[in-house]
Motif scaffolding. Structure first.
Motif, mmCIF file in Angstrom:
data_model
loop_
_atom_site.group_PDB
_atom_site.id
_atom_site.type_symbol
_atom_site.label_atom_id
_atom_site.label_comp_id
_atom_site.label_asym_id
_atom_site.label_seq_id
_atom_site.Cartn_x
_atom_site.Cartn_y
_atom_site.Cartn_z
ATOM 1 N N ASP A 161 0.853 -1.179 0.000
ATOM 2 C CA ASP A 161 0.000 0.000 0.000
ATOM 3 C C ASP A 161 0.898 1.242 0.000
ATOM 4 N N ASP A 162 0.942 1.938 -1.134
ATOM 5 C CA ASP A 162 1.883 3.067 -1.238
ATOM 6 C C ASP A 162 1.454 4.294 -0.450
ATOM 7 N N SER A 163 0.291 4.215 0.223
ATOM 8 C CA SER A 163 -0.126 5.339 1.059
ATOM 9 C C SER A 163 0.424 5.246 2.477
ATOM 10 N N VAL A 196 8.994 6.394 11.689
ATOM 11 C CA VAL A 196 8.972 5.270 12.633
ATOM 12 C C VAL A 196 8.528 5.749 14.014
ATOM 13 N N VAL A 197 7.568 5.037 14.592
ATOM 14 C CA VAL A 197 7.120 5.282 15.967
ATOM 15 C C VAL A 197 7.379 4.009 16.774
ATOM 16 N N ASP A 219 0.243 3.752 10.515
ATOM 17 C CA ASP A 219 -0.475 3.179 9.375
ATOM 18 C C ASP A 219 -0.225 1.679 9.220
ATOM 19 N N ALA A 220 0.863 1.200 9.784
ATOM 20 C CA ALA A 220 1.241 -0.206 9.640
ATOM 21 C C ALA A 220 2.238 -0.554 10.742
ATOM 22 N N MET A 245 -4.867 -3.641 10.168
ATOM 23 C CA MET A 245 -3.535 -3.066 10.072
ATOM 24 C C MET A 245 -2.571 -4.010 9.359
ATOM 25 N N ILE A 246 -1.921 -3.515 8.324
ATOM 26 C CA ILE A 246 -0.904 -4.280 7.594
ATOM 27 C C ILE A 246 0.325 -4.449 8.480
#
Length: 328
Positions: A161-163, A196-197, A219-220, A245-246
Motif C-alpha cells: 500500500d503506497d499510502s 517510525v514510531v 499506518d502499519a 492493520m498491515i
C-alpha cells in the motif's frame, strides 16, 4: 595389608574412578564405537522461532552423524536464569554449549572461557559484545546471526500500500537485539519515505495496552525478532487484524502465527547451519576462534493467507504471487 599399601591402593582406585567418569563429564561410546558428546542447550524462552532454532540444531547433528546427549534448559525469559544455566553447564563440564538468543549467549560467554560456545538467534554479536568481530571472533564463542534483511522488508510496505507513511514497532526494552534492529530501521526508513514510531514494554502484561496505543498512531506495523513480542505474537496479530492493520515481520514464525508478510530467515535452517559448526568443533577439532559468525544462507518471502483475506487485500499483488503461503 600394610597401611601404606592400602592408602596407595585407595588412591589408585580414586584416580581410576575419576578418569572413568571424565571428572564429571558424560562421555561414552555409541554402539558403533563413535564418541557421544555432552551438549548443553540454553534457550532464553520458548516461542516458535527459538524452538525451531533448537530443533534444527538437534536434527542437524543427527543428519551429520554427531552422537549427542542433550541437556536442554529453558530460562523462561529470565536473564538471571541464563547465568544459572551456564554455571550448571560449566560445573557439568559439557563438551559444548548451544546458547539460543542474545542473553543466553552473553551469559555463557560470561561464565566460561574454556568450553566452546555456539549461539544462534543473535542479531549483532559484535554490538552485543559476544564476539570481537564477525570474521575474527576471538576466544571460545561463535555461532549464527538472525540479522534480518531489514531494507528489503521495509520496501514491502509500499509494495502492499503506497499510502503507508508511518510504521510502528513494539519491542522489549530489555533486549539488546531489539534496540539494534530499531536503530537499523530508523536509519533505513527515510529511504522508503517512512517515519517510525516505537513503543517499549518491560513485560508481557504491558503488551495489550501498548499495542492499542501504538496502533492509534501509525499506518502499519513492523515486528522485529524480539523474544518478548514473539512469545505474544498471536495476541499482537489478533489486534492487528481487528484494526485492519498491515504488518511486515522480521521472521517467518511471526507470519505463521498471524502477522501478514515477511522476507525472512528460517530459524530451523539456521539451527542446522549452527549444527555444522558444532561438528567442526567436536568432531573435526576446530577451535571456535577459527570459525566466523554465520548469517542465514537464504531468506523466504512468506504470506499468511488467512490474514491477507481478513484484511481484504488483493492476493494478486505481485508481492504475494510467488510468496510461500501459510495459514494460521
Amino acid at each position: 595389608m600394610k597401611k601404606g599399601k592400602l592408602v596407595s591402593l585407595l588412591s589408585l582406585l580414586i584416580i581410576v574412578s575419576l578418569i572413568a567418569s571424565g571428572c564429571g563429564k558424560t562421555e561414552s561410546k555409541s554402539a558403533s564405537g563413535e564418541n557421544t558428546y555432552y551438549i548443553g542447550i540454553s534457550q532464553l524462552v520458548e516461542h516458535p522461532a527459538l524452538d525451531d532454532a533448537r530443533r534444527g540444531f538437534e536434527d542437524g547433528l543427527k543428519e551429520l552423524g554427531v552422537n549427542a546427549k542433550i541437556d536442554y534448559q529453558n530460562a523462561t525469559g529470565e536473564i538471571p536464569n541464563t547465568v544459572s544455566i551456564a554455571e550448571k553447564f560449566k560445573k557439568d563440564n559439557v563438551d559444548l554449549i548451544y546458547a539460543i538468543a542474545t542473553p543466553a549467549a552473553q551469559s555463557a560467554k560470561q561464565v566460561t572461557s574454556d568450553i566452546p560456545v555456539l549461539f544462534s538467534a543473535v542479531t549483532d554479536p559484535v554490538k552485543s559484545q559476544i564476539v570481537n568481530k564477525w570474521e575474527d571472533v576471538g576466544d571460545n564463542v561463535t555461532g549464527t546471526s538472525d540479522k534480518a534483511p531489514i531494507e528489503s522488508q521495509l520496501k514491502m510496505f509500499k509494495q502492499i500500500d503506497d499510502s503507508i507513511k508511518k510504521i510502528g514497532i513494539l519491542y522489549s526494552t530489555s533486549e539488546a537485539n531489539s534496540e539494534i534492529q530499531i536503530d537499523e530501521v530508523k536509519k533505513l526508513a527515510p529511504n522508503e519515505d517512512l517515519d517510525v514510531v516505537t513503543v517499549g514494554v518491560n513485560n508481557v502484561n504491558e503488551i495489550p495496552q501498548a499495542i492499542d496505543s501504538l496502533l492509534s498512531k501509525v499506518d502499519a506495523i513492523y515486528t522485529p525478532s524480539d523474544n518478548l513480542i514473539a512469545s505474544s505474537i498471536e495476541l499482537v496479530s489478533t489486534k492487528l487484524i481487528e484494526k485492519q492493520m498491515i504488518s511486515v515481520s522480521a521472521e517467518g514464525a511471526h507470519v505463521n502465527n498471524g502477522t501478514l508478510l515477511t522476507n525472512g530467515l528460517n530459524y530451523y535452517e539456521l539451527g542446522k547451519q549452527t549444527a555444522e559448526m558444532a561438528k567442526e568443533i567436536l568432531v573435526d577439532g576446530k577451535s571456535p576462534s577459527e570459525i566466523p559468525v554465520g548469517i542465514a544462507e537464504k531468506t523466504i518471502t512468506t504470506v499468511n493467507i488467512d490474514t491477507l483475506e481478513k484484511l481484504g487485500l488483493d492476493k494478486n499483488l505481485d508481492i504475494f504471487k510467488d510468496a510461500k503461503k501459510v495459514e494460521k
